[in-house]
Design an enzyme around this catalytic site. Structure first.
Site, PDB file in Angstrom:
ATOM      1  CB  CYS A  74      -0.898   0.053   1.242  1.00  0.00           C
ATOM      2  SG  CYS A  74      -2.001  -1.326   1.439  1.00  0.00           S
ATOM      3  CG  HIS A 128       0.116   2.829   4.472  1.00  0.00           C
ATOM      4  ND1 HIS A 128      -0.674   1.752   4.156  1.00  0.00           N
ATOM      5  CD2 HIS A 128       0.952   2.399   5.438  1.00  0.00           C
ATOM      6  CE1 HIS A 128      -0.332   0.726   4.893  1.00  0.00           C
ATOM      7  NE2 HIS A 128       0.639   1.084   5.691  1.00  0.00           N
ATOM      8  CG  ASP A 312      -3.338  -0.500  -2.769  1.00  0.00           C
ATOM      9  OD1 ASP A 312      -3.982  -1.534  -3.051  1.00  0.00           O
ATOM     10  OD2 ASP A 312      -3.116  -0.150  -1.588  1.00  0.00           O
ATOM     11  CG  HIS A 313      -1.104  -4.031  -3.439  1.00  0.00           C
ATOM     12  ND1 HIS A 313      -1.815  -5.043  -2.850  1.00  0.00           N
ATOM     13  CD2 HIS A 313      -1.052  -3.025  -2.532  1.00  0.00           C
ATOM     14  CE1 HIS A 313      -2.153  -4.660  -1.633  1.00  0.00           C
ATOM     15  NE2 HIS A 313      -1.716  -3.441  -1.408  1.00  0.00           N
TER      16      HIS A 313
HETATM   17 CA   LIG Z   1      -3.394  -2.006  -0.387  1.00  0.00          CA
END
Ligand SMILES: [Ca+2]
Ligand SMILES: [Ca+2]
Length: 481
Positions: A74, A128, A312-313
């Protein structure tokens, strides 16, 4: 001279609102989804997923089928997207660092838009677990508290389903169908409520409006109705799962892949329950996205708003014996990315074509330059990446760039081209995959002599210099309540 006079007369003759609609810059609706892999209908990642709203947004504009996060967790991923500075240039590689300790003076995307005449506002998780208040004109729930989360229902006692495996286990790795309504649940429902209110009202300035959806981030607690389409006895493993898949992976990859979560979840007999809860959490996020898209449809800004959606991933649910993120494999590195541009935007007057699909390897760091280009703002010299506007115009445009996904230390990264992927670990271990024929990366070709030239080519696309890991923060990052 004649032309000037003509233009002036034209302006006088036109009603005021028409002049405004010509001179206005496009609005930007910037939607982040947390920990969402390719398990959405339009990316085909899981046959049982139900995501009508992700699919509806993708169908409105361009879907990128080979989009990669710049970092596999993140904090570095989000900090990179909003700053335009990749981890290997900033030194921000992990969730344990603090963005403002690593990049104290960096100007983030919302602030840049604000400085160029936009109203920048947001809600939910964009960075984050912080808001970074100076970067925004407004934020919900409360900019002064620097906490991006509104109230969210928290079942007691915890854990609800998955017993703790030990101190190593992240406290939020758990799942449950909650007997609450969406409104009682709060969280993303409140975020999308506020975003909807901003979309429906009129605005004097163009807006940069950021909507951070927190699901499907753990804990996988969502109202029970989102579990209903996924009966437990019908749940299938993801199509990327293969037993013994790590056998041809070098030691560094085996170490990263075989974390304790998947073994623990299998030992507890909860693999299917975890998959079910992830699908339910995605289905919930999809419904929340639907609320935002409905609000945009009802908005006076409907035909003058660029919509960008990214995750974000990705996330592993057993693929490569792994559960979680932090890896360089496609399950983690590949992300949903969709961009819809209305007709008339400065950088792309023709707008995007509905249903367009792009297979070029693009990266989330490209978003900064893309958005400044689309909105007619000057490019920010420190923002890296490549504007996606040529691809938004024509998805088959030449694209000589590779996408880099950084792991949590320098010299550990993945390189993605349209048909190939290369993973390099600090220490020198390597993997090579032909994703055109092996989309789940089951066969590592790095040690095969036939692929020597490809290996050398992929190595040459990697970053050359890596900033050292900036010091880790002493203070623990606060988690949402
Ligand atoms: Ca994340
Ligand atoms: Ca394998």
């Amino acid at each position: 001279m004649k032309l000037t006079l003509l233009v002036s007369l034209f302006h006088i003759a036109m009603p005021l609102h028409a002049v405004e609609s010509i001179s206005k810059q496009p609005h930007v609706l910037f939607i982040a989804v947390d920990d969402l892999n390719d398990w959405i209908g339009c990316l085909g990642g899981h046959p049982q997923t139900k995501t009508p709203n992700f699919d509806r947004l993708a169908a409105r504009g361009m879907l990128f089928k080979n989009a990669y996060c710049q970092a596999a967790s993140c904090n570095p991923s989000r900090s990179c997207i909003l700053s335009g500075i990749e981890p290997h240039r900033s030194g921000l590689y992990t969730n344990r660092q603090k963005m403002r300790e690593v990049m104290p003076d960096v100007e983030l995307l919302p602030k840049y838009f604000s400085r160029h005449g936009y109203w920048s506002a947001g809600s939910g998780k964009m960075l984050h677990y912080i808001i970074d208040p100076p970067s925004w004109d407004a934020y919900f729930p409360d900019k002064t508290k620097d906490n991006p989360f509104p109230r969210t229902f928290d079942p007691k006692p915890r854990p609800v389903n998955l017993p703790r495996g030990g101190d190593w286990q992240y406290g939020e790795t758990d799942w449950a169908a909650l007997k609450v309504t969406d409104e009682e649940f709060g969280g993303d429902w409140l975020v999308t409520q506020w975003i909807g209110e901003q979309l429906r009202r009129s605005h004097e300035k163009p807006f940069f409006l950021a909507c951070g959806l927190y699901r499907p981030h753990e804990p996988w607690f969502v109202p029970e109705k989102y579990f209903e389409p996924f009966p437990l006895d019908k749940i299938q493993a993801g199509p990327g799962y293969k037993e013994e898949d790590l056998n041809d992976v070098p030691p560094a990859g085996q170490k990263l892949g075989r974390n304790r979560y998947f073994a623990h979840i299998k030992n507890e007999g909860q693999w299917k329950k975890g998959i079910q809860a992830y699908l339910a959490s995605i289905h919930f996020a999809d419904a929340m996205l639907g609320r935002v898209l409905d609000a945009l449809e009802q908005s006076p800004q409907r035909d003058n708003t660029i919509v960008v959606l990214w995750s974000d991933h990705g996330w592993h649910l057993g693929e490569k014996e792994h559960w979680q993120k932090f890896t360089g494999w496609r399950a983690c590195a590949r992300v949903p990315l969709m961009i819809c541009v209305p007709k008339g935007a400065q950088g792309l007057p023709e707008g995007t074509r509905a249903g367009a699909v792009c297979e070029r390897p693009v990266s989330l760091v490209d978003l900064f330059q893309t958005l400044t280009d689309l909105c007619g703002l000057p490019n920010k010299p420190t923002a890296m990446g490549h504007s996606l506007v040529p691809l938004l115009r024509d998805p088959f445009s030449p694209w000589p760039h590779a996408a880099i996904t950084q792991l949590d230390q320098p010299e550990s990264y993945a390189v993605s081209t349209e048909h190939w992927r290369y993973i390099h670990y600090q220490g020198g271990d390597e993997e090579l995959y032909d994703i055109a024929n092996d989309p789940y990366e089951w066969t590592n070709l790095a040690a095969k002599s036939d692929f020597r030239a490809k290996l050398v080519e992929m190595r040459s696309l990697a970053p050359k210099d890596f900033k050292p890991l900036a010091p880790l923060s002493e203070t623990k990052v606060a988690l949402p309540k």
